[in-house]
Motif scaffolding. Structure first.
Motif, PDB file in Angstrom:
ATOM      1  N   LYS B   3      -6.351 -13.448  41.211  1.00 29.83           N
ATOM      2  CA  LYS B   3      -7.344 -14.757  41.450  1.00 29.83           C
ATOM      3  C   LYS B   3      -8.777 -14.072  41.209  1.00 29.83           C
ATOM      4  O   LYS B   3      -9.069 -12.895  41.683  1.00 29.83           O
ATOM      5  N   GLU B  35     -11.097 -17.077  44.754  1.00 33.00           N
ATOM      6  CA  GLU B  35     -10.793 -18.509  44.753  1.00 33.00           C
ATOM      7  C   GLU B  35      -9.712 -18.974  45.407  1.00 33.00           C
ATOM      8  O   GLU B  35      -8.515 -18.209  45.665  1.00 33.00           O
ATOM      9  N   ASN B  36      -9.815 -20.507  45.892  1.00 30.87           N
ATOM     10  CA  ASN B  36      -8.781 -21.023  46.318  1.00 30.87           C
ATOM     11  C   ASN B  36      -8.379 -20.378  47.931  1.00 30.87           C
ATOM     12  O   ASN B  36      -7.194 -20.865  48.283  1.00 30.87           O
ATOM     13  N   GLN B  37      -9.306 -19.794  48.438  1.00 29.75           N
ATOM     14  CA  GLN B  37      -8.866 -19.085  49.686  1.00 29.75           C
ATOM     15  C   GLN B  37      -9.583 -20.065  50.834  1.00 29.75           C
ATOM     16  O   GLN B  37     -10.550 -20.418  50.868  1.00 29.75           O
ATOM     17  N   LYS B 160     -17.610 -25.121  43.756  1.00 27.55           N
ATOM     18  CA  LYS B 160     -16.922 -24.102  43.731  1.00 27.55           C
ATOM     19  C   LYS B 160     -16.466 -23.556  45.017  1.00 27.55           C
ATOM     20  O   LYS B 160     -15.265 -23.177  45.197  1.00 27.55           O
ATOM     21  N   GLN B 187      -7.813 -28.103  52.421  1.00 29.93           N
ATOM     22  CA  GLN B 187      -8.105 -27.153  51.412  1.00 29.93           C
ATOM     23  C   GLN B 187      -6.859 -27.055  50.450  1.00 29.93           C
ATOM     24  O   GLN B 187      -7.065 -26.661  49.438  1.00 29.93           O
ATOM     25  N   LEU B 188      -5.891 -27.296  50.989  1.00 29.22           N
ATOM     26  CA  LEU B 188      -4.533 -26.888  50.170  1.00 29.22           C
ATOM     27  C   LEU B 188      -4.588 -28.033  49.028  1.00 29.22           C
ATOM     28  O   LEU B 188      -4.284 -27.766  47.903  1.00 29.22           O
ATOM     29  N   THR B 190      -7.017 -29.739  47.712  1.00 26.12           N
ATOM     30  CA  THR B 190      -8.240 -29.890  46.694  1.00 26.12           C
ATOM     31  C   THR B 190      -8.305 -28.183  45.965  1.00 26.12           C
ATOM     32  O   THR B 190      -8.483 -28.275  44.864  1.00 26.12           O
ATOM     33  N   GLY B 191      -7.750 -27.301  46.959  1.00 30.49           N
ATOM     34  CA  GLY B 191      -7.752 -26.036  46.144  1.00 30.49           C
ATOM     35  C   GLY B 191      -9.240 -25.228  45.963  1.00 30.49           C
ATOM     36  O   GLY B 191      -9.456 -24.387  45.332  1.00 30.49           O
ATOM     37  N   ILE B 192     -10.175 -26.049  46.896  1.00 27.94           N
ATOM     38  CA  ILE B 192     -11.356 -25.404  46.788  1.00 27.94           C
ATOM     39  C   ILE B 192     -11.670 -24.193  47.733  1.00 27.94           C
ATOM     40  O   ILE B 192     -10.769 -24.146  48.766  1.00 27.94           O
ATOM     41  N   THR B 193     -12.221 -23.124  47.475  1.00 25.72           N
ATOM     42  CA  THR B 193     -12.361 -22.202  48.181  1.00 25.72           C
ATOM     43  C   THR B 193     -13.323 -22.490  49.425  1.00 25.72           C
ATOM     44  O   THR B 193     -14.341 -23.163  49.393  1.00 25.72           O
TER      45      THR B 193
END
Lengths: 314, 362
Positions: B3, B35-37, B160, B187-188, B190-193
């Motif tokens: 990632k 990312e994505n965390q 981002k 969060q899950l 949208t996949g946004i950090t």
């Protein structure tokens, strides 16, 4: 049930009595102010209303004969030889129009100058704001007449500004500033600027500046934050300040008398003239009422517009 | 798949004030957030977590160091030029705009078309489950609803990185629990950090993928909730996250990356030596109350006297005083058949497995 209901009605009765008592007490607190407003506000207004429908006396005062001449003569002049012939005369309208423009200028200019000032004050640390407030109210410590005379000393042909500019060689003859519309506009701006700054400050100070940060966070630059966040939130102050400047500026008397030199009249001078030199009390009264109506119409339009907007936004 | 790094701080330092009254709010902090965390900055108030968030958002300029977004330095970019959005602690909703206008604000500022903006606002209202409230003013909403609007307003821009500054602290407990689950779901979805700031360790443990524990302007430990909870490396982290017992032990000279620790009752335990730990004769270990148990057997690590027993329904807490006078907490699950009666005032032994022992750096 009956047992429970009895105390309830008793409670209601006691509440009603207490409510009446507090209402009375509030009225007692208000009474002195109401009395003064009635005696010196409402009564003179009635007198003026009555005078405006009478004929003027030859040596001032009024003759108790009903007449609408005062209102007619606002727009028309009777022919000197044949009083039944009337011709349109725009000179009074011109004075109203000039007063309106000058007051509008004073309002707009004081808003332009006052807003950054108030913003600066509102963003100081809490401890120094009191000092700035004090400095803004400092002019109120001296009489307006004195301050206006001081202004005359500055802007007259041999005043500090002209002398200074000539001494530095910027100009070789004085710029005529005193007794012009410019002088009146400047005087109005100076006299009423604090009345703009104080309400502006009051509403800017209440703004949560975290909203400004939120604006920046949401991709708004400085100009957009000012236009979309700060100005809308300061609107109550902008409106209050504008009313507080525009209305007294429209009827200003001292400033145009001293700085305008009596050549270019404003409404205030015109009214004063009727009760003095012109000895036409009914016309003076009519002018005063016309001015008041104009102001009231403006206020009503404003109230209508703002309440509509509130309803719209629910 | 590796990632990408979404946001990174390199040697970020922030000093407030001038002259003698300077405060080092952030002291040479370096952290990379993938990312994505769901990344949490956890620490007590004044630990620098909010300062770090404000540096990332662009509200503050670092005194030294760099802030990078997707590998690009943004240190000197104003906040309105960073593709980062913030959910403020106070929500900071614009009071003169409706909910929909609030959510549309950022989109409008970035020049998104009217139709697209309206569509995005609808999506966001649905995402935060406020479907029909778009026409309301913020003042007409409850605290929890305002919180959702703040979230929708920030997320509408598809940043981002989403920064959340203690967003749940103003909510009551029940609502907070609800919003924790909501946030995690969003969060899950949208996949946004998410970079989430909190002082609530429970909140951090339940929501995060990774946690950075901060104190005095420094990051003390970064790791998954499990790692942070089960393997704290410092006294502060062990103490701050959950309940813990800190016990002084004797330490032998380390060998082969392992070290032998001697407990007061005489038994020894060999543990792996964590990085950066160099015990010199004495050491401090952390023992979680639920990882240790009481025993009447001779095979014991520590000995103490029971001062108090508190029954909690699912488990029972035993408050002990060790032989060296230090307090110790043991928590035993109340299982059918597993109950053994201990009495207040009784001398008991304390037993645990070697893997319950966490050797600390300080």
């Amino acid at each position: 049930m009956a047992v429970a209901a009895a105390p309830a009605t008793e409670l209601a009765r006691v509440k009603a009595v207490v409510g009446r008592q507090t209402a009375l007490r509030r009225l007692a607190l208000l009474a002195p102010a109401l009395f003064i407003v009635f005696l010196f506000g409402v009564c003179p207004l009635f007198i003026i209303l009555i005078y405006s429908f009478l004929e003027s006396g030859a040596y001032g005062g009024v003759d108790w004969v009903f007449s609408t001449d005062a209102y007619v003569s606002f727009l028309f002049t009777r022919d000197m030889f044949d009083p039944s012939v009337m011709s349109f005369n725009s000179s009074n309208l011109e004075i109203f129009w000039r007063s309106f423009l000058l007051a509008l200028f004073a309002t707009a200019a004081s808003l332009l100058i006052g807003f950054p000032t108030a913003y600066f004050m509102a963003t100081r640390p809490r401890s120094t704001r009191t000092l700035w407030l004090f400095l803004i109210t400092l002019p109120f410590w001296t009489n307006l007449l004195v301050r206006t005379f001081a202004m005359m000393l500055l802007i007259r042909d041999e005043g500090f500004i002209n002398d200074g500019l000539i001494w530095f060689g910027v100009i070789d003859r004085p710029i005529v500033m005193l007794y012009t519309d410019f002088a009146v506009a400047l005087g109005l701006l100076y006299s009423f600027l604090p009345f703009m700054i104080l309400p502006l400050y009051a509403s800017l100070e209440k703004i949560d500046f975290r909203l400004v940060e939120a604006g920046f966070d949401l991709y708004a630059n400085r100009a957009k934050v000012l236009r979309r966040i700060i100005i809308p939130l300061a609107k109550p102050g902008i409106i209050a300040g504008s009313i507080l400047v525009f209305i007294p500026a429209l009827g200003a008397y001292i400033t145009p008398t001293l700085l305008g030199g009596g050549r270019d009249l404003m409404i205030g001078n015109l009214i004063a003239l009727q009760f003095g030199g012109s000895r036409n009390w009914p016309f003076g009264s009519a002018l005063a009422l016309i001015l008041m109506s104009v102001v009231l119409v403006f206020l009503m339009i404003y109230a209508r517009v703002s309440s509509e907007r509130n309803v719209q936004h629910g | 798949m590796e990632k990408q790094i979404a946001v990174e701080a390199r040697g970020a330092t922030k000093i407030f004030g001038t002259g003698e009254e300077t405060v080092r709010a952030l002291d040479d902090v370096s952290v990379a957030i993938r990312e994505n965390q769901f990344f949490t900055l956890l620490g007590p108030s004044g630990c620098g977590k909010t300062t770090l968030l404000r540096l990332i958002a662009g509200f503050e300029l670092p005194s030294a160091g760099d802030i990078l977004l997707e590998g690009q330095s943004v240190t000197h970019l104003p906040p309105y030029k960073r593709l980062v959005n913030t959910v403020f602690q106070s929500y900071a909703l614009f009071p003169h705009m409706t909910v929909a206008e609030n959510i549309a604000f950022g989109l409008e500022m970035r020049g998104l078309g009217k139709a697209e903006t309206a569509k995005r606002v609808e999506e966001m209202l649905a995402l935060v489950r406020l479907g029909k409230l778009g026409g309301r003013r913020p003042a007409q909403l409850s605290g929890g609803q305002q919180q959702r609007v703040a979230l929708a307003r920030a997320l509408a821009n598809r940043p981002k990185v989403l920064l959340l500054d203690e967003p749940l602290s103003a909510l009551d407990l029940k609502l907070r629990k609800e919003m924790q689950i909501e946030l995690k779901r969003i969060q899950l979805e949208t996949g946004i950090t998410f970079v989430f700031v909190t002082h609530d360790q429970e909140e951090a443990l339940t929501m995060s993928d990774r946690i950075a524990v901060m104190n005095f302007g420094k990051i003390l430990q970064i790791g998954s909730p499990t790692a942070i909870y089960e393997h704290p490396t410092s006294r502060f982290v062990a103490d701050f996250i959950g309940e813990t017992n800190l016990v002084e032990v004797g330490a032998a000279a380390p060998a082969n990356g392992h070290v032998r620790l001697r407990f007061a009752a005489g038994n020894e335990v060999e543990v792996a030596l964590p990085e950066g730990v160099a015990p010199g004769g004495r050491a401090t270990v952390a023992l979680r109350p639920e990882r240790i148990s009481l025993t009447r057997d001779a095979a014991r690590m520590l000995t103490g006297r029971i001062d108090n027993i508190v029954y909690f329904g699912t488990d029972t807490s035993f408050y002990l005083t060790l032989d060296d006078g230090k307090p110790l907490l043991v928590r035993v699950q109340n299982r059918e058949g597993a109950r053994r009666s201990y009495e207040v005032g009784e001398q008991v032994g304390i037993a645990f497995r070697p893997d319950a022992v966490q050797l600390l750096r300080d």
